[in-house]
Design a protein around this motif. Sequence first.
Motif: not given
Length: 138
Positions: A95-119
């Motif tokens: 999650l920390g690396k994803l937050r840092e990447a968001l400063k430099h890139l545009e992306y969307v998290v999908g698949g199982a990890y997106a579901s995990f963040k939700y439930h």
Amino acid sequence: MIAVKWIPSWLAEKYSLIYIVKGVDAFDFEEAKKLLGIEDKRMVSIVLAQLRNRGFLISWRDSVDPRRKFFRLISPEDAVLTFGIQNSAEEKSVLGKLREALKHLEYVVGGAYASFKYHSYTVPGKVDLHVKREDLDK
């Protein structure tokens, strides 16, 4: 998200032998053997596997003949940028690396990890990121 690890000099030499001729264009195993000047298939496999595991190479199977594999190097600029994003993250967690990447890139998290963040039910084994085509190597 592949963790980029810096490569030792022997592997950097092999990377440069391929990069000087192919750049970021696709190549197959036989072409890699010629470019590296190595006849032993096991050694070529080790080099390609090390480059892939360290985030400097992408591989995929041929859609027509699944036994055939293709490879493509990541440009040195994109590898260094990715390494920098990864190391500048305050938190070393995914999650920390994803937050840092968001400063430099545009992306969307999908698949199982997106579901995990939700439930928050089951921690997934991988994170699926969807990015613009021009940012794919990063």
